[in-house]
Write a protein that holds these residues in place. Structure first.
Motif, PDB file in Angstrom:
ATOM      1  N   ALA A 157       0.834  -1.202   0.000  1.00  0.00           N
ATOM      2  CA  ALA A 157       0.000   0.000   0.000  1.00  0.00           C
ATOM      3  C   ALA A 157       0.866   1.248   0.000  1.00  0.00           C
ATOM      4  O   ALA A 157       1.967   1.268   0.521  1.00  0.00           O
ATOM      5  N   ILE A 185     -12.991   5.818  -3.500  1.00  0.00           N
ATOM      6  CA  ILE A 185     -12.681   4.484  -4.020  1.00  0.00           C
ATOM      7  C   ILE A 185     -13.922   3.608  -3.865  1.00  0.00           C
ATOM      8  O   ILE A 185     -14.444   3.455  -2.767  1.00  0.00           O
ATOM      9  N   VAL A 239      -6.812   1.390  -6.643  1.00  0.00           N
ATOM     10  CA  VAL A 239      -6.761   1.492  -5.177  1.00  0.00           C
ATOM     11  C   VAL A 239      -5.353   1.819  -4.687  1.00  0.00           C
ATOM     12  O   VAL A 239      -5.029   1.604  -3.527  1.00  0.00           O
ATOM     13  N   ARG A 240      -4.529   2.314  -5.592  1.00  0.00           N
ATOM     14  CA  ARG A 240      -3.179   2.810  -5.283  1.00  0.00           C
ATOM     15  C   ARG A 240      -2.258   1.729  -4.720  1.00  0.00           C
ATOM     16  O   ARG A 240      -1.555   1.947  -3.741  1.00  0.00           O
ATOM     17  N   LYS A 241      -2.271   0.589  -5.373  1.00  0.00           N
ATOM     18  CA  LYS A 241      -1.347  -0.500  -5.033  1.00  0.00           C
ATOM     19  C   LYS A 241      -0.662  -0.942  -6.327  1.00  0.00           C
ATOM     20  O   LYS A 241      -0.958  -2.001  -6.875  1.00  0.00           O
ATOM     21  N   ASP A 279      -9.366  -5.091  -1.575  1.00  0.00           N
ATOM     22  CA  ASP A 279      -8.503  -3.940  -1.295  1.00  0.00           C
ATOM     23  C   ASP A 279      -9.283  -2.632  -1.349  1.00  0.00           C
ATOM     24  O   ASP A 279      -9.024  -1.714  -0.558  1.00  0.00           O
ATOM     25  N   ALA A 280     -10.226  -2.537  -2.268  1.00  0.00           N
ATOM     26  CA  ALA A 280     -11.042  -1.319  -2.347  1.00  0.00           C
ATOM     27  C   ALA A 280     -11.946  -1.198  -1.122  1.00  0.00           C
ATOM     28  O   ALA A 280     -12.153  -0.094  -0.603  1.00  0.00           O
ATOM     29  N   TYR A 297      -9.779   0.028   1.722  1.00  0.00           N
ATOM     30  CA  TYR A 297      -8.985   1.205   1.391  1.00  0.00           C
ATOM     31  C   TYR A 297      -8.961   2.229   2.530  1.00  0.00           C
ATOM     32  O   TYR A 297      -7.918   2.776   2.847  1.00  0.00           O
ATOM     33  N   TYR A 298     -10.098   2.478   3.130  1.00  0.00           N
ATOM     34  CA  TYR A 298     -10.186   3.489   4.195  1.00  0.00           C
ATOM     35  C   TYR A 298     -10.059   2.886   5.589  1.00  0.00           C
ATOM     36  O   TYR A 298     -10.264   3.577   6.581  1.00  0.00           O
TER      37      TYR A 298
END
Length: 188
Positions: A28, A40, A60-62, A154-155, A158-159
């Motif tokens: 991440a 996301i 999801v920025r991975k 993962d999405a 995400y938070y």
């Protein structure tokens, strides 16, 4: 020789799967804070991964996971195409000779006939191309589905506040616990 290569390739696939299944926090990007402009959505990550393997992970920025999934899928599709081509040479030779003649030939004679008829020189590691082709097809489908599900999960996570999860243990007892804390409102 062929079974040794098959075992090595199977072990490489297992290692790659283990790398993918590592905790997603390893790949991440640093502390993600909710952004009011970009939200996301898990369904969008799933759809992106269905269109292009790895794209949902980029969403999801991975990026490292995205690159791993894309590379795995590309490798297995390439090998599927390669072994399908080899299988077509074997199939064409079988059809031209006839199944009766083909079944009486030794392995060396079969390889010579394939070279004489199609011009392709069959290597030792490529002797059973249909089975190998099918194996790569199944691996490809598996990585495709796992990649989509992983991007979806993962999405969803995400938070998730990863900095507020801690594993606790007590040296005086045998038990172990996990403490998870989050806030439902603004902490300002």
């Amino acid at each position: 020789m062929g079974s040794v290569i098959t075992r090595i390739k199977s072990r490489i696939n297992i290692i790659l799967i283990a790398l993918i299944m590592l905790p997603s926090g390893i790949f991440a990007i640093d502390n993600v804070t909710p952004d009011s402009v970009r939200q996301i959505m898990p369904k969008a990550a799933l759809i992106r991964s269905a269109i292009v393997p790895g794209w949902g992970h980029l969403y999801v920025r991975k990026p490292i996971k995205g690159l791993i999934y894309f590379s795995l899928e590309a490798y297995h599709v390439y090998r599927f195409i390669e072994y399908n081509s080899i299988y077509q040479h074997v199939k064409e030779t079988k059809n031209r000779l006839g199944i009766e003649v083909w079944s009486t030939l030794t392995e060396t004679q079969k390889k010579e006939q394939i070279k004489n008829i199609t011009g392709y020189e069959l290597q030792d590691a490529t002797w059973r191309p249909r089975e190998i082709r099918n194996k790569y097809a199944w691996w490809s489908v598996g990585f495709y589905l796992i990649g989509m599900l992983d991007a979806f999960v993962d999405a969803h996570l995400y938070y998730f506040p990863s900095d507020k999860v801690e594993l606790t243990g007590d040296s005086r007892s045998v038990s172990m616990g996990i403490k998870i804390s989050w806030s439902l409102g603004d902490s300002e």
